[in-house]
Design a protein around this motif. Structure first.
Motif, PDB file in Angstrom:
ATOM      1  N   GLY A  10       0.792  -1.229   0.000  1.00 51.88           N
ATOM      2  CA  GLY A  10       0.000   0.000   0.000  1.00 51.88           C
ATOM      3  C   GLY A  10       0.822   1.276   0.000  1.00 51.88           C
ATOM      4  O   GLY A  10       0.386   2.317  -0.495  1.00 51.88           O
ATOM      5  N   GLY A  11       2.053   1.201   0.526  1.00 53.82           N
ATOM      6  CA  GLY A  11       2.937   2.362   0.431  1.00 53.82           C
ATOM      7  C   GLY A  11       2.586   3.514   1.358  1.00 53.82           C
ATOM      8  O   GLY A  11       2.867   4.678   1.031  1.00 53.82           O
ATOM      9  N   SER A  12       2.013   3.236   2.527  1.00 54.91           N
ATOM     10  CA  SER A  12       1.693   4.358   3.429  1.00 54.91           C
ATOM     11  C   SER A  12       2.965   5.050   3.915  1.00 54.91           C
ATOM     12  O   SER A  12       3.008   6.264   4.067  1.00 54.91           O
ATOM     13  N   ASN A  13       4.036   4.281   4.120  1.00 54.55           N
ATOM     14  CA  ASN A  13       5.312   4.906   4.516  1.00 54.55           C
ATOM     15  C   ASN A  13       5.893   5.710   3.360  1.00 54.55           C
ATOM     16  O   ASN A  13       6.445   6.790   3.570  1.00 54.55           O
ATOM     17  N   MET A  14       5.781   5.186   2.150  1.00 49.00           N
ATOM     18  CA  MET A  14       6.259   5.910   0.961  1.00 49.00           C
ATOM     19  C   MET A  14       5.542   7.251   0.875  1.00 49.00           C
ATOM     20  O   MET A  14       6.165   8.289   0.647  1.00 49.00           O
ATOM     21  N   LEU A  15       4.229   7.223   1.100  1.00 49.22           N
ATOM     22  CA  LEU A  15       3.441   8.459   1.012  1.00 49.22           C
ATOM     23  C   LEU A  15       3.918   9.474   2.057  1.00 49.22           C
ATOM     24  O   LEU A  15       4.135  10.646   1.747  1.00 49.22           O
ATOM     25  N   ALA A  86      10.462   0.746   2.015  1.00 53.16           N
ATOM     26  CA  ALA A  86       9.277   1.136   2.800  1.00 53.16           C
ATOM     27  C   ALA A  86       8.175   0.113   2.566  1.00 53.16           C
ATOM     28  O   ALA A  86       7.467   0.160   1.562  1.00 53.16           O
ATOM     29  N   GLY A  87       8.071  -0.842   3.447  1.00 51.73           N
ATOM     30  CA  GLY A  87       7.131  -1.931   3.243  1.00 51.73           C
ATOM     31  C   GLY A  87       7.564  -2.794   2.069  1.00 51.73           C
ATOM     32  O   GLY A  87       6.759  -3.343   1.339  1.00 51.73           O
ATOM     33  N   PHE A  88       8.862  -2.872   1.871  1.00 53.12           N
ATOM     34  CA  PHE A  88       9.426  -3.693   0.789  1.00 53.12           C
ATOM     35  C   PHE A  88       9.675  -5.084   1.355  1.00 53.12           C
ATOM     36  O   PHE A  88      10.408  -5.221   2.346  1.00 53.12           O
ATOM     37  N   VAL A 169       1.675   1.301  15.813  1.00 55.95           N
ATOM     38  CA  VAL A 169       3.078   1.411  15.393  1.00 55.95           C
ATOM     39  C   VAL A 169       3.178   2.111  14.042  1.00 55.95           C
ATOM     40  O   VAL A 169       4.039   2.968  13.837  1.00 55.95           O
ATOM     41  N   LEU A 170       2.257   1.786  13.139  1.00 51.43           N
ATOM     42  CA  LEU A 170       2.310   2.362  11.785  1.00 51.43           C
ATOM     43  C   LEU A 170       2.228   3.890  11.844  1.00 51.43           C
ATOM     44  O   LEU A 170       2.910   4.584  11.093  1.00 51.43           O
ATOM     45  N   ARG A 171       1.392   4.406  12.776  1.00 48.22           N
ATOM     46  CA  ARG A 171       1.290   5.870  12.910  1.00 48.22           C
ATOM     47  C   ARG A 171       2.656   6.453  13.279  1.00 48.22           C
ATOM     48  O   ARG A 171       3.068   7.492  12.763  1.00 48.22           O
ATOM     49  N   GLU A 172       3.378   5.747  14.135  1.00 42.83           N
ATOM     50  CA  GLU A 172       4.710   6.229  14.525  1.00 42.83           C
ATOM     51  C   GLU A 172       5.704   6.104  13.380  1.00 42.83           C
ATOM     52  O   GLU A 172       6.577   6.952  13.209  1.00 42.83           O
ATOM     53  N   GLU A 173       5.548   5.039  12.563  1.00 51.69           N
ATOM     54  CA  GLU A 173       6.429   4.888  11.397  1.00 51.69           C
ATOM     55  C   GLU A 173       6.342   6.117  10.496  1.00 51.69           C
ATOM     56  O   GLU A 173       7.347   6.604   9.975  1.00 51.69           O
ATOM     57  N   HIS A 174       5.120   6.592  10.322  1.00 51.76           N
ATOM     58  CA  HIS A 174       4.868   7.717   9.422  1.00 51.76           C
ATOM     59  C   HIS A 174       5.470   9.019   9.956  1.00 51.76           C
ATOM     60  O   HIS A 174       5.659   9.972   9.199  1.00 51.76           O
TER      61      HIS A 174
HETATM   62  C1  GRF Z   1       3.661  -2.363   7.485  1.00 50.81           C
HETATM   63  O1  GRF Z   1       3.474  -3.565   8.205  1.00 50.81           O
HETATM   64  C2  GRF Z   1       4.765  -1.570   8.116  1.00 50.81           C
HETATM   65  O2  GRF Z   1       4.809  -1.799   9.514  1.00 50.81           O
HETATM   66  C3  GRF Z   1       6.003  -2.118   7.469  1.00 50.81           C
HETATM   67  O3  GRF Z   1       5.614  -2.463   6.146  1.00 50.81           O
HETATM   68  C4  GRF Z   1       4.186  -2.727   6.119  1.00 50.81           C
HETATM   69  C5  GRF Z   1       3.499  -1.981   5.010  1.00 50.81           C
HETATM   70  O4  GRF Z   1       3.811  -0.654   5.116  1.00 50.81           O
HETATM   71  N1  GRF Z   1       7.054  -1.131   7.466  1.00 50.81           N
HETATM   72  P1  GRF Z   1       3.383   0.397   3.953  1.00 50.81           P
HETATM   73  O5  GRF Z   1       1.978   0.849   4.303  1.00 50.81           O
HETATM   74  O6  GRF Z   1       3.403  -0.347   2.621  1.00 50.81           O
HETATM   75  O7  GRF Z   1       4.374   1.497   4.052  1.00 50.81           O
END
Ligand code: GRF
Length: 194
Positions: A10-15, A86-88, A169-174
């Motif tokens: 989904g790439g939420s960290n990329m975003l 990032a989520g790779f 945790v994901l919120r903190e990753e961002h």
């Molecule tokens: C999530 O589980 C995150 O914790 C890890 O990769 C997965 C997908 O993240 N870093 P993203 O939404 O694709 O960035």
């Protein structure tokens, strides 16, 4: 600094990373690349006007080097200074890692060195940990190892499931990953502790 971001989903960290690279930020995203042509993050990157590339890893079966030889083409063409995983979700060979030694980052959803690998939240819950979190580290040939550039902690709450903990945790990753990238792009490797 030119940043290429590698994703699998989904790439939420990329975003979060792309949205942070504006104004006086020393870095700009130049490519979002995925091992899955259907990765949702590719559309999000395209919507931001960021060049994308995808090489499906499945036709290469277990031949990692053959997949990477293809995957490297659009990455090298983009001429990145920094690579952000990032989520790779593919393990990269030491040869690939060596090419970007000292300028490839990854975010992992645990407080490394605890819980390298998968299912980190379920493992933290099973262990009865009072806290969990995420780590940004420099990528080295050893999976989920390498110098830590930042960590963020969250409490484990009563009734937490792997899903509720993952969301916290994901919120903190961002927040953490953009903070680390900004420092790293300035040449500062002082760990971010938030
Ligand atoms: C999530 O589980 C995150 O914790 C890890 O990769 C997965 C997908 O993240 N870093 P993203 O939404 O694709 O960035």
């Amino acid at each position: 600094k030119r940043v290429a971001i590698l994703i699998s989903g989904g790439g939420s960290n990329m975003l979060a990373l792309c949205e942070s690279m504006t104004g006086d930020h020393p870095a700009r995203p130049v490519l979002v690349a995925s091992n899955d042509p259907e990765a949702g993050g590719l559309k999000k990157a395209a919507a931001l006007g960021i060049p994308t590339a995808a090489v499906d890893h499945r036709p290469f079966a277990g031949d990692r080097a053959a997949f990477e030889a293809e995957f490297l083409k659009p990455i090298l063409a983009a001429g990145p200074d920094i690579l952000c995983l990032a989520g790779f979700m593919r393990v990269l060979t030491p040869g690939f890692v060596e090419r970007f030694k000292g300028r490839m980052l990854n975010i992992h959803p645990s407080l490394l060195p605890k819980y390298p690998g998968l299912d980190t939240h379920a493992r933290a819950l099973a262990a009865g940990d009072a806290e969990a979190g995420c780590t940004v580290h420099e990528v080295t040939p050893v999976l989920d190892d390498g110098p830590i550039l930042g960590q963020a902690r969250v409490p484990v709450l009563a009734g937490d499931t792997a899903e509720t903990l993952a969301a916290r945790v994901l919120r903190e990753e961002h927040r953490l990953y953009p903070a680390v990238l900004r420092r790293f792009a300035c040449g500062d490797r002082t760990p971010v502790r938030s």
